[in-house]
Design a protein around this motif. Structure first.
Motif, PDB file in Angstrom:
ATOM      1  N   LEU A  12       2.761  -0.947   4.323  1.00  0.00           N
ATOM      2  CA  LEU A  12       2.196   0.396   4.130  1.00  0.00           C
ATOM      3  C   LEU A  12       3.384   1.349   4.073  1.00  0.00           C
ATOM      4  O   LEU A  12       4.196   1.363   5.005  1.00  0.00           O
ATOM      5  CB  LEU A  12       1.297   0.738   5.327  1.00  0.00           C
ATOM      6  N   LEU A  59      -4.828   1.194   1.660  1.00  0.00           N
ATOM      7  CA  LEU A  59      -5.013   0.154   2.684  1.00  0.00           C
ATOM      8  C   LEU A  59      -6.503  -0.051   2.987  1.00  0.00           C
ATOM      9  O   LEU A  59      -6.987  -1.187   3.058  1.00  0.00           O
ATOM     10  CB  LEU A  59      -4.262   0.563   3.964  1.00  0.00           C
ATOM     11  N   TRP A 115       0.877  -1.172   0.000  1.00  0.00           N
ATOM     12  CA  TRP A 115       0.000   0.000   0.000  1.00  0.00           C
ATOM     13  C   TRP A 115       0.911   1.219   0.000  1.00  0.00           C
ATOM     14  O   TRP A 115       1.339   1.684   1.066  1.00  0.00           O
ATOM     15  CB  TRP A 115      -0.890   0.006   1.229  1.00  0.00           C
TER      16      TRP A 115
END
Ligand code: CO8
Length: 373
Positions: free
Chosen positions: A356, A341, A296
Motif C-alpha cells: 500500500l 485496497l 495499491w
C-alpha cells in the motif's frame, strides 16, 4: 512487542458523480461568459482570454473519467463553481465526521469488531473542517469508543502515515485496536475555475482497523509486515489556506489559498522517489519485488502509477497487479490507495504480499507492506 494486522477496511462513497463531460461543460460555460464579459479588454490586450477545457485531454492526461462529490449542483453551477455545503450547528455532526463514521462502521463490521474493542481513533486527511475539537474525537464520540483520538495531516500520504502511527501504538501495547479514518472533501478546496486542475479531485472516506494480531479474528486480515515513510520539502504542491489568512492583506479566499500544483514537475520528481522507496523497503524486508502480487498505489494519475510499477518490476504491470480506481473516483487524496485496497483484496490467496503506497504534497511518501493471512 505485539504483532499488528489490518483486520478490516471500509469505504464511504458520496452520493453524486460528475463525468468529465459534465465538468467540462460547466467550465466552458464559465470561460465563454468570462471572455464575453471581458471582450473589450481582451481585444485591447489588457486581459487574457481564458481557454476551454477538454474531456478528452483530462482522460488522456490523467486517466480520470468521473469523480464522486458531496455536492454536485454547486460545482456545476457556472456562477458558483464550488460545492454547496451549508455550515452546521455545533450540535450536529460535522460532514467529515459523518463520512468518517460511515467508512469506520464498515471497517469495524468487516473486522468483526465493535466500538468496545477499539482504543483509539486517528483521523488522517488533507483538509480538516476545523482545527478543534479534533474531528477524531467527534468520530470517537459518534461511535462510542473509549480511549483517545487525534487528527493528523500529511496530505495525500495521511493514510499510510496514520497506519504507521496506529501500528506503533498496537505494537507497543498502547491500544488493542486503532481506527484510522481518512475523510476527504477535496472539492471543498479545489479551484474549479482553474483549467489545469479543475478535474483532478473527488470526495470519499476510507477506514482501516489496525488491530493486535493475537486478538484479531476476521476473515479479512493482513499482517503489517513493515512500514516506511519519507518526506522531502517541495513547493510544487501547495495549499496556503490557514488561520493567519485573516491577518494578511488581500482577500482571504483568493485563488492562491486553494490547491495549486506544478503537475508536470510533481510527475517527474515523485515517480522515481516512490519507486526507490518501495524498492528499498522491500529489500530491507528481504522481499523480492517479483514476490509482490499487488500494488495499491495512491490514485492521482494513471500514467504515474504505470510508470512506478514499471520501474519496480522492469515490465508493464498487469491490470490486477496495480488496480485503478481513479477512473471513477479521481484523486481522493489520502483515501485513494485505501479505496484500491478495500475494493481489490478479497481475491488474494493467504500468504499473498502487497504494498500500500501513498505519495503527494510535502513531498510525502508512505509504503506499507502487507501479507494476507
Ligand atoms: N483541457 C485542455 N487542455 C489542457 C487542460 C485542460 N483542462 N489543462 C491543461 N491543458 C493543456 C496545457 O495548457 C498544455 O498545453 P500546451 O502544451 O499547449 O502548453 C497541455 O495541456 C499540457 O499541460 P500539462 O503539462 O499541465 O499536462 P500534463 O500532461 O502534465 O497533465 C496533470 C497534467 C494531469 C495534472 C499531470 O501533470 C499530473 O497528474 N501530475 C501529477 C500530479 C500529482 O500527482 N499531484 C499530486 C497532488 S495531490 C496531493 O498530494 C495533495 C492533495 C491535497 C488535497 C487537495 C484538495 C484540493
Amino acid at each position: 512487542m505485539h504483532k499488528a494486522v489490518i483486520s478490516g477496511t471500509g469505504l464511504y462513497t458520496p452520493p453524486h458523480s460528475i463525468s468529465n463531460d459534465e465538468l467540462v461543460a460547466a467550465f466552458n460555460t464559465y470561460v465563454n461568459q468570462y471572455n464575453d464579459q471581458h471582450a473589450a479588454a481582451i481585444e485591447r490586450g489588457e486581459a487574457e482570454a481564458l481557454a476551454e477545457s477538454s474531456a478528452a485531454f483530462i482522460e488522456k492526461a490523467s486517466g480520470i473519467q468521473s469523480r464522486y462529490v458531496m455536492d454536485k449542483t454547486g460545482i456545476l453551477d457556472p456562477q458558483r463553481m464550488k460545492p454547496r455545503l451549508p455550515e452546521r450547528g455545533n450540535d450536529e455532526p460535522s460532514i467529515l465526521c459523518e463520512m468518517a463514521v460511515s467508512a469506520a462502521r464498515q471497517a469495524l463490521q468487516r473486522a468483526g469488531r465493535t466500538a468496545a474493542d477499539v482504543d483509539a481513533v486517528i483521523v488522517a486527511c488533507s483538509n480538516l473542517q476545523r482545527p478543534y475539537p479534533a474531528i477524531a474525537i467527534e468520530v470517537q464520540q459518534a461511535l462510542g469508543i473509549a480511549g483517545f483520538g487525534f487528527d493528523m495531516n500529511v496530505a495525500c500520504s495521511s493514510a499510510t502515515f496514520g497506519i504507521q502511527t496506529a501500528c506503533n501504538a498496537v505494537q507497543l501495547g498502547q491500544a488493542r485496536a486503532v481506527l484510522v479514518v481518512d475523510p476527504e472533501i477535496c472539492t471543498g478546496h479545489l479551484n474549479f475555475r482553474d483549467r489545469d486542475s479543475h478535474f483532478i479531485f473527488g470526495d470519499a472516506a476510507t477506514a482501516v482497523l489496525v488491530e493486535r494480531a493475537d486478538l484479531a479474528s476476521s476473515a479479512h486480515q493482513f499482517d503489517i509486515v513493515g512500514t516506511k515513510l519519507l518526506t522531502q520539502f517541495s513547493n510544487n504542491i501547495r495549499n496556503n489556506f490557514g488561520f493567519l489568512n485573516r491577518a494578511e492583506e488581500g482577500p482571504a479566499l483568493a485563488a492562491e489559498k486553494l490547491f495549486v500544483q506544478e503537475g508536470r514537475k510533481v510527475f517527474r520528481e515523485v515517480c522515481p522517489m516512490v519507486a526507490e522507496l518501495i524498492g528499498q523497503h522491500l529489500a530491507e524486508q528481504g522481499i523480492a519485488v517479483e514476490a509482490v502480487q499487488r500494488f495499491w498505489l495512491h490514485q492521482a494519475n494513471l500514467s504515474m502509477n504505470q510508470l512506478i510499477v514499471k520501474k519496480l518490476l522492469g515490465r508493464d504491470a498487469e491490470p490486477h497487479e496495480a488496480p485503478v480506481i481513479l477512473d471513477r473516483y479521481a484523486n481522493t487524496s489520502s483515501a485513494g490507495s485505501v479505496i484500491a485496497l478495500h475494493l481489490h483484496q478479497d481475491d488474494l490467496p493467504s500468504g499473498a504480499l502487497g504494498v500500500l503506497s501513498s505519495f503527494g504534497a510535502g513531498y510525502s511518501i508512505g509504503s506499507v507492506i502487507l501479507r494476507k493471512r
